[in-house]
Design an enzyme around this catalytic site. Structure first.
Site, PDB file in Angstrom:
ATOM      1  N   SER A  77       0.827  -1.223   0.000  1.00  0.00           N
ATOM      2  CA  SER A  77       0.000   0.000   0.000  1.00  0.00           C
ATOM      3  C   SER A  77       0.858   1.268   0.000  1.00  0.00           C
ATOM      4  CB  SER A  77      -0.968   0.007   1.190  1.00  0.00           C
ATOM      5  OG  SER A  77      -0.253  -0.007   2.410  1.00  0.00           O
ATOM      6  N   ASP A  84      -4.736  -7.716   2.943  1.00  0.00           N
ATOM      7  CA  ASP A  84      -5.797  -7.307   2.033  1.00  0.00           C
ATOM      8  C   ASP A  84      -7.061  -8.157   2.177  1.00  0.00           C
ATOM      9  OD1 ASP A  84      -6.462  -5.810  -0.727  1.00  0.00           O
ATOM     10  OD2 ASP A  84      -7.087  -7.898  -0.864  1.00  0.00           O
ATOM     11  N   ILE A  96      -7.582  -3.662  -1.949  1.00  0.00           N
ATOM     12  CA  ILE A  96      -7.556  -2.663  -0.879  1.00  0.00           C
ATOM     13  C   ILE A  96      -6.125  -2.216  -0.581  1.00  0.00           C
ATOM     14  CG2 ILE A  96      -8.216  -2.164   1.506  1.00  0.00           C
ATOM     15  CD1 ILE A  96     -10.500  -2.469  -0.455  1.00  0.00           C
ATOM     16  N   ASP A  97      -5.171  -3.117  -0.699  1.00  0.00           N
ATOM     17  CA  ASP A  97      -3.771  -2.696  -0.599  1.00  0.00           C
ATOM     18  C   ASP A  97      -3.507  -1.567  -1.584  1.00  0.00           C
ATOM     19  OD1 ASP A  97      -2.622  -4.307   1.354  1.00  0.00           O
ATOM     20  OD2 ASP A  97      -2.203  -5.948  -0.023  1.00  0.00           O
ATOM     21  N   THR A  98      -3.907  -1.796  -2.812  1.00  0.00           N
ATOM     22  CA  THR A  98      -3.665  -0.828  -3.867  1.00  0.00           C
ATOM     23  C   THR A  98      -4.470   0.445  -3.630  1.00  0.00           C
ATOM     24  OG1 THR A  98      -3.387  -2.703  -5.344  1.00  0.00           O
ATOM     25  CG2 THR A  98      -3.689  -0.565  -6.374  1.00  0.00           C
TER      26      THR A  98
END
Lengths: 396, 396
Positions: B17, B140, B168-170
């Site tokens: 992230s 994630d 969600i990390d991204t």
């Protein structure tokens, strides 16, 4: 001072991606003027549930807080004059017409930079302003299908599966925010505006992150991984429990040991088939079956906090009702109240998605159609007679 | 001039992230200094495929282009001195330690603002710096489970399904970009820095967009919609064809008529069960069966451009290989080449996700571990003897 206080945004967008972009700008303190068609307004006003009054659907309200609404009929020359005045005093502009439409209306970047060379102008479209797909019509699920997202999502034993909410509509709006704020930074240094061409398809690739360079490097098309964690080990999986599903992310030996202690299955650790990472990978299916049996005996909501306390990455698979009402959000106030005209109660929605030390951001009221037409026109120098003339011409 | 030219970023982050955030800043022209542990570096260097050389995995390379790498052992006082000097001259800082770790290391916002009151400091974590979940470990897929994303995704007849990539990390990395750029704008006006608290869980809600206010307003937990378009009509669905799947988004009468013309099934339009929107909703399952039979007779890749030319929203469900090699991207050059040390060929990756009129953005080279240690130290005023002393102390 709010982060974007004093930044003026001209919002010619409708539906979901553009308004998501300008809603974020409004939450951050920008002054957003939303231009809508006289009589009807943004189609999203009339989409599903109405909140308090007609023309005020919940999906519309959720992405149009704190904006000012002016009605303008782009096809009337008197309205075009108003738009040019608005563009002249704006820092940012957002539109999500189909490619070519802004040019036809005489509202494209090359035209508007003539009145304001510092304007940063974002166009959001399905496939971008160039390329073979330019004129194809896009909806969120169409872009999911095109981009590989649908292909990568779902059960490995089933077919491709759309992500269960309009992920790309929303995400491309946020990408536009990044492009606009970056170009605004340059504008503040140089005085030069910019054109930001945001495509839903390109945004999808940005969201997929590492999958793209990995494909380019290996040339290999990866299959769907379903509910397995990204390490593809049985201790990082989703299991059914007595009262629902639970996701586990025990990637490291100490996490696996802690998990077995909490679940009273330390015998697994003695089993040579599962003694270390290599053997667990070799005997993946046996371990998965063993863990399936173990989790089914437990109550997921009950073991979740105990596993978390033992530093095992874990979450009970919650639905929106279960997560949004969790006591976590008593301490962490991320939801905002937006005033809804015609409704007794404010609408509760997500804030910007981050919290700032400099102060809590608030959501402004959702505008009724054309609520600020007179106020905005007066601000542009129109007197009562001029406003009346615009109205008589059907321009507002 | 690139949008963020001259902006100095101190990057204390690792994994996915944080580096996604600072990679975007680097693509936009910022000067990013990545701080890594001596000897090992960012764990992601050693994650799956190696590109060209050890310590250079493809997932690492994909989010670390154009950064400078310096090694520093946070626990050595000499290294802390270097960090403070770097913080003093930086505009932005990004870290994604677990909450509390930065404070333990003496690198938290309150400490660093003492040396630079204009610093904008972003902390990315699973659940945020406050709240009951603060200390829970997040990956994630754990956040997908917690947030309702997994619950909303997948087949209506099956169980909850994780989205097929670390969404969600991204996304939380991109949210941090928005928070940082907004706070930088305020900093440029006021001289005051800010603290940006980004949580993966809160970001997930922002990505889900309208689902949150809709739940709060109706109190109703919606089920999974599977592959149906958001209008939930049979003409906006995903169908199997002779050579794969195709997604259709014919929501309006004119689109439905055009679809039937292309597929030679105009008889459907004469059928009173499907004559208008209301009857199509009433006879949804019959229409879905009829269209299933029709699409199965066609070749999906062949009918896709013909449907698109007739203005029917459509996409053949492509895998990454099929979409990334499409001629569309010959005209629309969104992929960038990043130089990879040790490899003959550059790594191809996604650019920022938008294109700027002011000039094409390029990806810089991926750094080897500590490649710029000496250069950065020299820039901070260390002479050869000083650098040697840091090395002898194990601080770099």
């Amino acid at each position: 001072m709010k982060p974007l206080e004093g930044v003026r945004v001209l919002d010619l967008s409708h539906a979901l991606s553009g308004p998501t972009c300008t809603n974020m700008l409004a939450l951050l303190g920008a002054d957003v003027v939303k231009v809508e068609r006289p009589g009807v307004g943004d189609d999203f006003r009339h989409y599903t549930e109405h909140a308090g009054m007609a023309g005020m659907s919940v999906p519309f309200a959720g992405v149009n807080t704190g904006k000012k609404s002016i009605t303008l009929d782009f096809k009337k020359p008197e309205a075009r004059e108003v738009i040019l005045k608005l563009a002249e005093r704006s820092d940012l502009l957002v539109e999500n017409f189909r490619p070519g439409v802004a040019t036809k209306l005489g509202l494209d970047y090359d035209t508007l930079r003539q009145v304001n060379k510092g304007l940063v102008y974002a166009s959001i479209s399905g496939f971008g302003q160039t390329g073979k797909f330019r004129d194809w019509t896009a909806y969120d699920h169409i872009v999911q299908a095109m981009s590989g997202i649908m292909w990568m999502n779902g059960d490995p034993d089933g077919g491709p599966m759309k992500v269960g909410f309009p992920i790309i509509d929303t995400f491309s709006g946020y990408m536009a925010v990044i492009g606009l704020l970056a170009a605004l930074h340059r504008r503040d240094k140089t005085g030069e505006g910019d054109f930001v061409d945001v495509a839903m398809l390109d945004s999808a690739f940005s969201l997929m992150g590492g999958a793209i360079p990995t494909y380019f490097y290996t040339g290999e098309v990866r299959g769907r991984t379903g509910n397995r964690g990204y390490r593809l080990v049985a201790t990082s999986e989703t299991y059914r429990t007595a009262d629902g599903y639970i996701a586990i992310g025990a990637n490291h030996q100490h996490q696996i040991e802690a998990m077995c202690r909490v679940l009273h299955c330390e015998s697994l650790l003695q089993d040579e088939r599962f003694a270390d990472h290599k053997s667990r990978v070799r005997n993946h299916e046996e371990l998965r079956m063993a863990l399936s049996d173990i989790f089914r005996e437990h109550n997921g909501e009950e073991i979740e906090p105990r596993l978390a306390a033992a530093h095992v990455p874990v979450a009970f698979v919650r639905n929106l009702g279960q997560v949004l009402n969790h006591p976590h959000f008593k301490e962490r106030e991320i939801f905002l109240d937006a005033e809804l005209p015609g409704a007794d109660d404010p609408l509760k929605l997500v804030g910007p998605g981050f919290q700032l030390g400099s102060g809590r951001l608030e959501a402004g009221a959702v505008p009724t159609l054309g609520q600020h037409t007179d106020e905005i026109l007066a601000g542009l120098g129109y007197d009562a007679g001029g406003i009346e003339a615009l109205r008589a011409a059907g321009a507002v």
